[in-house]
Scaffold this motif. Structure first.
Motif: not given
Ligand SMILES: Nc1ncnc2c1ncn2[C@@H]1O[C@H](COP(=O)(O)OP(=O)(O)O)[C@@H](O)[C@H]1O
Ligand SMILES: [Mg+2]
Lengths: 298, 269
Positions: B185-208
């Motif tokens: 988040v501090s590097r600008g990642a966005d976990f709240v806006s966008g549709g379900l798929i966009k939000r799910a995609k935002a979590y990939i950099p967390v999961l890896i």
């Protein structure tokens, strides 16, 4: 029949109940080489190192030079691919002696999170003795002693997740104390601690050392090695410097800097005082000793 | 009592009671038996008896009523759903009301009530077990209960050790996940806006990074366990060995007598 304790002389009882550790173990490497199976490069290239019982060794060296690998040889977590490793004269490649070796040599790792197994403080401390197959009342005694000695007895029923970082590392130490090893290997064990926790951790190590335990301490900070007897520097899998810690600390500031170390202020202070002829050159770089020498002047 | 305040493990509610002190094997056995018995004795008087047993046990083990009632929350949806199915699809001649083709009958309502209550009682029984037994006792109990199966290759000790480690690392992994999310988040990642798929995609950099971390952790933990003389379950002695004594015998006898009474009551109805 009288219990065994009644047949022992008093001093024996005393020393038993007061020593957490058995007396120190000797650690010995002869021409030890090591290579990870999935790695072409040899990590250790012929190490000869003899560590006497009760000695305190500081093991220094840049990242990736093989310090952690070396410690794992002493604990039989890894076996040398060439040469050999002896603990109190027992070769670590004797499969039947592995349990005995691990009860003599314990490692504390860098991150306490990686070495705490159970969720409750006392249960984690009991893990080692439980694996040794001791009687449960013996386990209880050891757990109590170990937790009291690291100051976590009051928290014995607490969840591990409720402890602070410093407390977690002391818990890791208690888990090792409960095994009562003769030597303690510290793999950057203080690097994640804040200054206050670092001091209390180091005090615990000093106490174990004074009760006869062999210490091998891997670190990057020279202010942590002031109490060690000998310093061993490893570069690229080989011993590149070895000698009394006092001699290591008297290497010039710039030369130490080239090796990647910061000279501790107390060593700088001692040098200045020696240079001005205020205290004798034989003084150790230890604030207590310097103070003693200065008091003698008055 | 202040000693055990810091423990927040699963559902466990520490207290100094006779039931807390019972051997986990005894509690496991009683729980399994009660599950079977509730299924074969489903009349309303019998269920009232079971409910009274639950209330009595909760009282004796100092479990707050609120915690007990709330324990069924996760499966409330299931209970309501099966009840609705029962109300409308049991069939029967006494129709109370109908919505289109769906007819709610008296028989259906009774069945729904019976099934719903049954499920609720089952959940309460297992909740009592987890409220009064710490996770480590529970895994010790399960290890002992499944012990005989090791002869047929069932890894009882390994499963129990896995439970122990999983419990230990759940809080740690939560912390790590939070840390990684905050860093992203501090590097600008966005976990709240966008549709379900966009939000799910935002979590990939967390999961890896989380996966990498978990594998590294597991590796060091394995070394640390070995370094602490771990050699599997062989030759391991527990600090608090399980002991089956007169308290366990009494508890089991009392349960059997009570169950026999309930079953005969159920028959008579
Ligand atoms: N499990 C492993 N498998 C393969 N290579 C490893 C493994 N662990 C360490 N190494 C390699 O061995 C070298 C020495 O590592 P290590 O002993 O951890 O050094 P240090 O503790 O001094 O930083 C490094 O180059 C590292 O990449
Ligand atoms: Mg290392």
């Amino acid at each position: 029949m009288a219990p065994v304790s009644a047949m022992l002389p008093r001093w024996r009882l005393y020393s038993w109940s007061n020593n957490l550790m058995s007396s120190g173990t000797t650690l010995y490497l002869k021409g030890a080489e090591f290579q990870y199976p999935d790695n072409e490069k040899k990590v250790l290239k012929g190490i000869d190192l003899e560590i006497r019982a009760g000695e305190w060794i500081a093991l220094l060296g840049p990242n990736g030079s093989g310090k952690s690998t070396l410690l794992k040889l002493f604990n039989a977590l890894l076996l040398p691919s060439q040469g050999c490793c002896f603990i109190d004269g027992i070769n670590t490649n004797e499969t039947k002696s592995v349990a005995l070796i691990r009860s003599k040599v314990s490692i504390v790792f860098q991150n306490p999170e990686d070495q705490i197994v159970a969720s409750v403080v006392e249960e984690d401390t009991a893990f080692g003795p439980e694996n040794l197959g001791l009687r449960s009342d013996e386990i209880k005694i050891r757990v109590k002693e170990a937790l009291i000695s690291v100051g976590l007895w009051e928290k014995r029923k607490h969840a591990v997740s409720s402890l602070s970082g410093g407390q977690k590392q002391r818990l890791a130490l208690a888990g090792v104390f409960a095994i009562r090893p003769g030597s303690l290997l510290l793999d950057e064990a203080m690097s994640m601690l804040d200054p206050a926790s670092r001091k209390s951790f180091l005090d615990l190590i000093k106490r174990e050392h004074s009760s006869g335990c062999t210490i091998v301490q891997v670190t990057h900070r020279l202010d942590e090695i002031l109490n060690s007897d000998r310093t061993v520097v490893i570069t690229d899998g080989q011993i590149s410097w070895q000698g009394k810690t006092e001699n290591f600390l008297s290497i010039s500031e710039n030369e130490l800097k080239d090796m990647g170390f910061a000279k501790p202020p107390v060593a700088v202070l001692k040098e200045e005082l020696v240079k001005s002829g205020i205290i004798p050159g034989s003084t150790r770089s230890d604030i207590g000793e310097i103070r003693k020498k200065l008091c003698l002047l008055q | 009592m202040s000693l055990i305040k810091g423990v927040t493990l699963g559902q466990y509610i520490p207290a100094d009671s006779f039931i807390h002190k019972l051997d986990p094997r005894c509690k496991l056995l009683i729980t399994v038996l009660s599950m079977i018995l509730i299924f074969i004795s489903g009349s309303f008087p019998a269920m009232a008896m079971w409910a009274s047993l639950i209330i009595f046990t909760a009282k004796r083990s100092q479990i707050p009523a609120k915690a007990l009632i709330k324990s069924a929350k996760p499966i409330l949806v299931l209970i309501i759903f099966t009840s609705l199915l029962n109300i409308f699809f049991t069939g029967g001649s006494n129709i109370i009301f109908s919505i289109g083709p769906l007819k709610a009958s008296v028989e259906g309502t009774v069945t729904a009530l019976r099934m719903g209550l049954r499920l609720y009682l089952l959940v309460l029984f297992t909740a009592l077990l987890t409220f009064t037994t710490s996770p480590s006792e529970l895994s010790d109990g399960l290890e002992a209960a499944f012990g005989p199966l090791t002869r047929f290759g069932f890894p009882a000790h390994e499963v129990a050790m896995m439970m122990t480690i999983a419990l230990r690392f759940i809080p740690t992994l939560f912390e790590e996940t939070e840390r990684i999310i905050n860093a992203q988040v501090s590097r600008g990642a966005d976990f709240v806006s966008g549709g379900l798929i966009k939000r799910a995609k935002a979590y990939i950099p967390v999961l890896i990074p989380l996966f990498v971390l978990v594998f590294k952790r597991a590796d060091t933990l394995a070394s640390a366990m070995e370094a602490r003389c771990y050699r599997g379950g062989k030759g391991r002695v527990r600090m608090y060995p399980l002991t089956w004594g007169s308290a366990e015998n009494k508890a089991l006898t009392a349960f059997v007598v009570f169950s026999a009474a309930v079953i005969s009551l159920n028959r008579c109805m």
